[in-house]
Each structure stands twice: as structure tokens, then as C-alpha cells.
Enzyme design. Structure first.
Site, short mmCIF file in Angstrom:
data_model
loop_
_atom_site.label_atom_id
_atom_site.label_comp_id
_atom_site.label_asym_id
_atom_site.label_seq_id
_atom_site.Cartn_x
_atom_site.Cartn_y
_atom_site.Cartn_z
N TYR A 166 23.67 24.50 49.10
CA TYR A 166 22.90 24.42 48.10
C TYR A 166 22.74 23.44 46.87
O TYR A 166 23.56 23.67 46.29
CB TYR A 166 22.93 26.10 47.25
CG TYR A 166 21.79 26.43 46.42
CD1 TYR A 166 20.59 26.86 46.98
CD2 TYR A 166 22.02 26.13 44.95
CE1 TYR A 166 19.79 27.53 45.84
CE2 TYR A 166 21.04 26.73 44.15
CZ TYR A 166 20.03 27.36 44.54
OH TYR A 166 18.95 27.92 43.63
N GLN A 196 21.67 21.85 44.30
CA GLN A 196 20.85 21.92 42.94
C GLN A 196 21.40 21.06 41.71
O GLN A 196 20.80 20.21 41.43
CB GLN A 196 20.63 23.25 42.48
CG GLN A 196 19.69 23.50 41.25
CD GLN A 196 19.32 24.98 40.79
OE1 GLN A 196 18.43 25.34 41.44
NE2 GLN A 196 19.98 25.30 39.84
N THR A 197 22.44 21.44 41.32
CA THR A 197 23.25 20.84 40.20
C THR A 197 23.38 19.33 40.47
O THR A 197 23.75 18.72 41.64
CB THR A 197 24.60 21.34 39.86
OG1 THR A 197 24.22 22.78 39.70
CG2 THR A 197 25.38 20.82 38.76
N SER A 215 22.70 23.33 33.96
CA SER A 215 21.73 24.47 33.47
C SER A 215 20.40 23.84 33.19
O SER A 215 19.55 25.08 33.27
CB SER A 215 22.44 24.94 31.95
OG SER A 215 23.81 25.35 31.95
N ARG A 253 59.05 46.36 35.67
CA ARG A 253 60.07 45.60 34.92
C ARG A 253 60.44 46.36 33.73
O ARG A 253 59.84 47.29 33.39
CB ARG A 253 59.04 44.42 34.20
CG ARG A 253 59.67 43.60 33.21
CD ARG A 253 60.34 42.71 34.07
NE ARG A 253 60.90 41.43 33.09
CZ ARG A 253 61.64 40.65 33.61
NH1 ARG A 253 62.21 40.56 34.82
NH2 ARG A 253 62.19 39.68 32.87
N ARG A 294 46.77 46.35 25.39
CA ARG A 294 46.62 44.94 26.24
C ARG A 294 45.94 45.30 27.52
O ARG A 294 45.06 44.83 28.14
CB ARG A 294 47.53 44.10 26.13
CG ARG A 294 47.74 43.37 24.65
CD ARG A 294 49.15 42.75 24.84
NE ARG A 294 49.20 41.47 25.45
CZ ARG A 294 50.18 40.76 25.82
NH1 ARG A 294 51.38 41.23 25.53
NH2 ARG A 294 50.01 39.56 26.65
N GLY A 330 57.17 35.53 31.93
CA GLY A 330 57.38 34.50 32.62
C GLY A 330 57.12 34.33 34.23
O GLY A 330 56.58 33.21 34.76
N THR A 381 30.45 29.38 34.82
CA THR A 381 29.62 28.20 34.78
C THR A 381 28.70 28.25 35.85
O THR A 381 27.48 27.95 35.68
CB THR A 381 30.49 26.91 34.72
OG1 THR A 381 31.58 26.80 33.72
CG2 THR A 381 29.77 25.75 34.41
N GLU A 438 25.70 29.36 38.71
CA GLU A 438 24.63 30.16 38.44
C GLU A 438 24.23 30.70 37.14
O GLU A 438 23.99 31.61 36.85
CB GLU A 438 24.95 31.64 39.35
CG GLU A 438 25.24 31.20 40.78
CD GLU A 438 23.85 30.42 41.48
OE1 GLU A 438 22.94 30.90 41.32
OE2 GLU A 438 24.32 29.40 41.94
#
Length: 664
Positions: free
Chosen positions: A135, A137-138, A144, A310, A333, A401, A422, A424
């Protein structure tokens, strides 16, 4: 000990039917059976091993990818796998390859933009892989801004052909996957020019390489653009560069579903509405949202299992140390990311339904819901991919680590995934597209035009602007109606505030540029409302299995309250909640973490990933991390010799020199 399930005790704590949660995650019992069977088929195939790819050179990696793609195609045909099974097979091979673009972009675009005649000609060749498509395109200078593409396709009425050219360096096609070395054909985008008039960008089917010896055809300059971020990762994909120098193609290789060029060179719009092209875009973006939930769930599975294995600190008198997963800092988190994985899965399911619904309406020439569907898929693509990229990196940090080792599976997963922010549609550009849609919707409210679908809450703008959150105690934050109202109030107030600020500008485009960051934030608020509302809708369905619905309710509440915590400034500044209510939300969130804790391992087990697919020593199902980390270290090529290459040439003379200096 080898073979011991170090996480068995964690699994025994589960308060729900894990097998039924697997069905909920995949979508149906049939899909689970197919997925499970194909995952194990791929995992047992020695050709499809993954553990060595981060140590390969670029050439070795790419050749190995070609080998896997060919082997996979052979197995798909030998086993006579259905389209669904073949899709699962490619998914579990889990390596970016030219086939991704062939099946994911080349084929769908011909389906969406080709006439029936063109589909009959090209799709059988593509389905049998007698041609390999990409494809294109870019370009080097434009991604964009599709309307700014510079490649030209000029019609020559003398020969009934289009002549393709790359008039500038920046018009070089740049980034298309599969283009660099594998593709034989491309759907290439170029400015359509007839009789000196530019009709804008259109798609063309262009043969790039000979089907006999794979050499580029005359006028075609094509190659790979080079190494990308990470070891292994996306370097198995041949992202390419392409230039055209008077490349001639027959007129009928212009994709002509919505517009044609006649033999005489006249540009004609067909009776098929141009909006039908949006169907392909909706399809591609809904698959990206589904992929986000998959990538996020993989990272969360690794981090959750390792957090239970851990142990650090907390021992008394030489006793057992505390599991990392028991620290509230770890839970605060990790658990919102686990909830996000489920939230993105369910909004992805809804997007599949939306795609089907929009497609049916488009075929019936009903375009009423298309702008809303386009904005919705654009916004959710942006929201989920950005959140997932950030979450994978957070999971790496949650593994300390050891998460930095490639055999943790997290660095490569991150490197493979981040391009989704980035391709699509750049995520910020997409949010601004959503914002334009929101501003248009707000502007139409005074006329009485009723917003539809995911913007229907805007029809209650007057009440939502005036309402006050009625949370008085911690438990009130468990009510879906309370959560929804808070998200709706925040979203509408942010959109209306942006609209009011825009109205102060005489030039709307100038105002949009000046307020773009505020507008993007309003778009995020709208999209987060969609995710929360679709999770709540999922909970209203009949969900069988002991304790499954209760766990999903916990996850939904964690996701919603975490978003409130993360974007507290928005909720407070818009007056959607008070500071006291925010404090109660945080208190409820901590309580929900405690409720989730006994079920954490079982909830990631419900993703049903094989160790092969997960590709992580830290995320092994049996939790036997340390012996395997130790064993993996000795497989590194640097350990093939005890004395390293270069010792006698560089290290030994250095050491001798130091010894001589020391004697002085």
C-alpha cells in the site's frame, strides 16, 4: 525447580471461572477453540521459533521472515485452514512481515475501491498469492496530509495509459511495508491529471517487479529504507522507498469504483458515492484498536506474572521477602493497565459491530452515521494506541532491570508496537479531526439537530452543564450512572468551552490552530467517555460463569476511576466533580486494587497466551523465571568463546601497557 508451577498458589486464589473469562476475552467459545488450537499448532512448529530473532543480523532476520511466511502459507494450504483459521495462524506467528500489508491493506483496498471487474481480475491473484501487494501512500515529504502527495499519474489519451512520475525527491514513496524487497504490485496513490487538470489523489494498481526474476520494471526505483528502532522487532519488515520515472500503466489499473477516466480522457464521478471509501478506513482502524488490546494484554501479562514471582524487601528475621505485586505502588501502576486491556478489548468488539453497521448503511446509500463513525474510529485509534505504547514501557519499568533484557519480551514488543501511534493517521492529527467533528456537533445544537451514536449525550448538554455530581460516600463511585454522568459532564463542558473560545476568532482556522491543544484534550475526553460507556454496556449483557461479571465490574470501575485520577485537572476545572469527591474516588480505587489482587494472575491467564506467543522469560506460565534467565544468558553469541574476539588485539596490549606504566 524446572517444571514446577511457581504461580500455582496465585491461581488457587481466583474467585471466578477462568475458562469462561477466556471465552469473554476472545468473544465466543468457538473463537476460543479455534484460537487455542492454532496457537498450539504454531508454537509446536520449529520453523516458527521466535527466541533467536533479536540476535540475527538484518539480512538473516529478513530471510528468516521470508522463510516463515512461505512456510506459513504452505501449512495454511496443507491443512486447508479457513479464512478465520489462517488469520489466527498469521497472528500467532507474531512477526511483522510483508504478508501483513498484503492481507491487511492491499486486498481490503481493492475490495473497497475497485470495480467489480477489477476485483474479479486482481483479488483471485492476491488470494492465491500469485502476486504480492503493498500500500504505497506515504511519501518522504507527506504522510498525514494525503492531499499534499506529489506523485503524479497523467493520462495519455494517445496510448490509453497513465504515466506515473515522482517529480521531486520528497515525492518518493517512503515507509510502505513490503515495498522494499517483497512486493510485486502496489496500490499506489498519485495526483490524477487529465488534460492539464489536477483531480486530486487517486489509487492505482502498479506492477513493480517482474514475476519471472523479481527485478524492478523499467522506470521503477525501489529498495529498503534501512534499520528501524529496536532489535528484531519491525526490522523483519521491508519498509521501502519507491520512485517512478515515466512508468506507464493501462487506464483500467486506476481504481475506478467512485471515479473513472474515459477512453477520451474525461474525468467522471461514478454513481457510487465517494463516502464508500471510508468503509475501508473504518475497517483498518477498528482492527488497530483490537490490536491495541492484544499488545497491551501481552505486556500486562508479563508484568503481572513477574510481579508475583519477584520478591523484594519486607522480610523479618531472614524470612520470605514481600511479593512485588503486594506493594500498593506496584498495584497503582499495574492494575489500571490490566483494566485498560479489558476496556480496549470490549470497545474493539463494539467497533467491529460499528463497521458492519456502517457498511450495511453505506451499501443502502445511508450516510447519516458516517461522520460520527469516522470520528469515532479515528479517536479510538489515537486513544488506544497512545495508551498502549505508554503502557508497554510502563510494564517494562514495572519489571525492574530484568525488563530491559530482550528476552523479557518487552523491548521488542515496544519497538514493534510504537509505529501504531503514527501509521494510519498520526495520533495528534486524528484527535484534531475528532475535535472538528465535536465542534460541528456543538454548533448544530441550537438548531435542534439531534446528535447520534457516541455523541448522543450532547443532546442533553443543557442538563449536563448544570448538573452536579451527587457522590456523597465512597460506595457511590461504584454506580455506573454516577461514573457515566461525570464523564459526560466533563466531555460536554470541555467541548463547549472550546467552541466558545473558537467563537472569539474572526478566522475559524486561525482559532483552530491557536486552540489545537485544548481541542485535542476535548477529543480525548470524548473518546475516554466512549470506552467507559462501552465497558458499562458490556456489563449489561448476560455474562455466564461464576464470578466473571463481578471481576469485569471491578475492572470497569478501576479503569474509570483511574482516568478520573489521571485527568483530575479536567474533572475539577470543569466542575464535573469536587475535590472531596475526587478524594472519595481515590479511596474507592485503592479498595478496588485490594479486591483485584487475589485474581490478578487468573485475569491475565484468561488472555490464554502460550509461552511461545508471549515470548518472555519473565512472563512464563509456570513462573520459573530465574533458572531460565540464567540459561538464556549463556545462549548469547558473546558467550560462544570464553576469551572474546578482539582480546589479543585490543585488551591485552592495553593491560600490558598499564603494567609497564605501573613499574615506573
Amino acid at each position: 525447580m524446572e517444571g514446577v508451577d511457581h504461580l500455582a498458589h496465585e491461581r488457587s486464589k481466583a474467585q471466578f471461572d477462568v475458562d469462561q473469562m477466556k471465552v469473554v476475552w476472545v468473544g465466543s467459545r468457538h473463537a476460543l477453540q479455534v484460537s487455542d488450537r492454532i496457537a498450539r499448532l504454531v508454537a509446536s512448529d520449529p520453523v516458527l521459533r521466535k527466541d533467536n530473532r533479536t540476535m540475527m543480523t538484518r539480512k538473516e532476520l529478513f530471510k528468516n521472515t521470508l522463510r516463515k511466511a512461505a512456510h506459513g502459507w504452505k501449512r495454511i494450504n496443507e491443512l486447508r485452514l479457513s479464512e478465520e483459521e489462517a488469520s489466527w495462524f498469521r497472528h500467532y506467528v507474531d512477526q511483522p512481515a510483508y504478508t501483513d500489508l498484503h492481507w491487511g491493506m492491499f486486498v481490503p483496498f481493492i475490495k473497497g475501491s475497485g470495480t467489480e471487474e477489477q476485483q474479479k481480475k486482481w483479488l483471485p491473484l492476491a488470494y492465491k498469492m500469485q502476486i504480492i501487494g503493498c500500500y504505497a501512500q506515504t511519501e518522504l515529504g507527506h504522510g498525514s496530509n494525503v492531499q499534499g502527495l506529489e506523485t503524479t499519474a497523467t493520462f495519455d489519451p494517445k496510448t490509453d495509459e497513465f504515466v506515473l512520475n515522482s517529480p521531486t525527491l520528497t515525492s518518493s514513496k517512503w515507509w510502505p511495508g513490503g515495498l522494499g524487497k517483497a512486493a510485486t504490485h502496489a496500490v499506489a496513490f498519485a495526483r490524477l491529471i487529465t488534460d492539464g487538470k489536477d483531480h486530486g489523489v487517486n489509487g492505482f494498481i502498479v506492477q513493480l517487479r517482474s514475476l519471472d526474476d523479481h527485478l524492478p520494471l523499467p522506470g521503477i526505483t525501489v529498495g529498503d529504507i534501512g534499520m528501524k528502532f529496536g532489535n528484531g522487532a519491525y526490522n523483519s519488515m521491508d519498509n521501502g522507498v519507491l520512485r517512478f520515472d515515466n512508468v506507464r500503466i493501462p487506464r483500467d489499473q486506476m481504481l475506478m469504483r467512485v471515479a473513472q477516466v474515459t477512453r477520451e480522457g474525461k474525468y467522471v464521478q461514478s454513481n457510487v458515492p465517494r463516502q464508500l471509501l471510508y468503509g475501508t478506513m473504518v475497517y483498518v482502524r477498528q482492527t488497530i484498536v483490537s490490536d491495541a488490546s492484544t499488545a497491551l494484554s501481552r505486556a500486562v501479562c508479563i508484568a503481572t506474572r513477574y510481579s508475583a514471582v519477584r520478591r523484594q524487601f519486607g522480610s523479618e528475621n531472614g524470612g520470605v521477602e514481600t511479593q512485588v505485586i503486594d506493594y500498593k505502588t506496584q498495584q497503582s501502576r499495574l492494575f489500571p493497565l490490566l483494566a485498560s486491556a479489558y476496556a480496549f478489548r470490549f470497545v474493539g468488539e463494539w467497533l467491529k459491530w460499528l463497521y458492519t453497521d456502517v457498511t450495511q448503511k453505506l451499501q443502502a446509500n445511508d450516510f447519516a452515521t458516517l461522520p460520527e463513525a469516522h470520528a469515532c474510529t479515528a479517536g479510538l485509534k489515537s486513544l488506544t494506541t497512545s495508551a498502549t505504547a505508554d503502557a508497554i514501557e510502563e510494564c517494562r519499568k514495572l519489571c525492574g532491570g530484568h525488563g530491559y533484557l530482550t528476552n523479557s519480551g518487552l523491548p521488542e514488543l515496544f519497538a514493534v508496537y510504537v509505529p501504531a501511534c503514527t501509521y494510519e493517521g498520526d495520533n495528534v492529527v486524528l484527535l484534531l479531526q475528532v475535535a472538528r467533528f465535536l465542534m460541528k456537533t456543538v454548533s448544530q445544537l441550537p438548531s435542534g439537530k439531534k446528535p447520534v451514536g457516541t455523541t448522543s449525550y450532547m443532546g442533553r448538554a443543557e442538563r449536563l452543564i448544570q448538573c452536579r455530581c451527587n457522590v456523597q460516600k465512597v460506595e457511590d463511585w461504584l454506580k455506573p450512572s454516577v461514573i457515566l454522568e461525570a464523564f459526560e459532564a466533563r466531555a460536554i463542558r470541555m467541548s463547549i468551552a472550546c467552541a466558545q473560545d473558537l467563537s472569539k476568532f474572526s478566522n475559524q482556522e486561525e482559532g483552530f490552530a491557536e486552540l489545537s491543544s485544548n481541542l485535542a484534550e476535548a477529543a480525548v475526553a470524548h473518546c475516554q467517555l466512549i470506552v467507559v460507556s462501552k465497558f458499562i454496556e458490556k456489563l449489561q449483557q448476560d455474562i455466564p460463569g461464576k464470578g466473571v461479571k463481578e471481576q469485569l465490574q471491578n475492572l470497569c470501575n478501576i479503569y474509570a476511576l483511574y482516568i478520573i485520577h489521571k485527568h483530575l485537572g479536567d474533572f475539577l476545572s470543569t466542575g464535573s466533580i469536587t475535590a472531596e469527591q475526587a478524594s472519595l474516588a481515590n479511596e474507592q480505587l485503592r479498595s478496588l486494587y485490594s479486591k483485584l489482587r487475589p485474581n490478578a494472575i487468573a485475569l491475565v491467564d484468561a488472555f490464554n497466551y502460550t509461552d511461545h506467543y508471549l515470548g518472555s522469560v519473565l512472563g512464563r506460565y509456570d513462573g520459573d523465571v530465574y533458572p531460565n534467565l540464567y540459561a538464556e544468558a549463556w545462549k548469547d553469541p558473546l558467550n560462544e568463546s570464553v576469551v572474546p574476539d578482539g582480546y589479543w588485539e585490543y585488551i591485552q596490549p592495553l593491560l600490558k601497557n598499564q603494567l609497564r606504566n605501573a613499574r615506573l
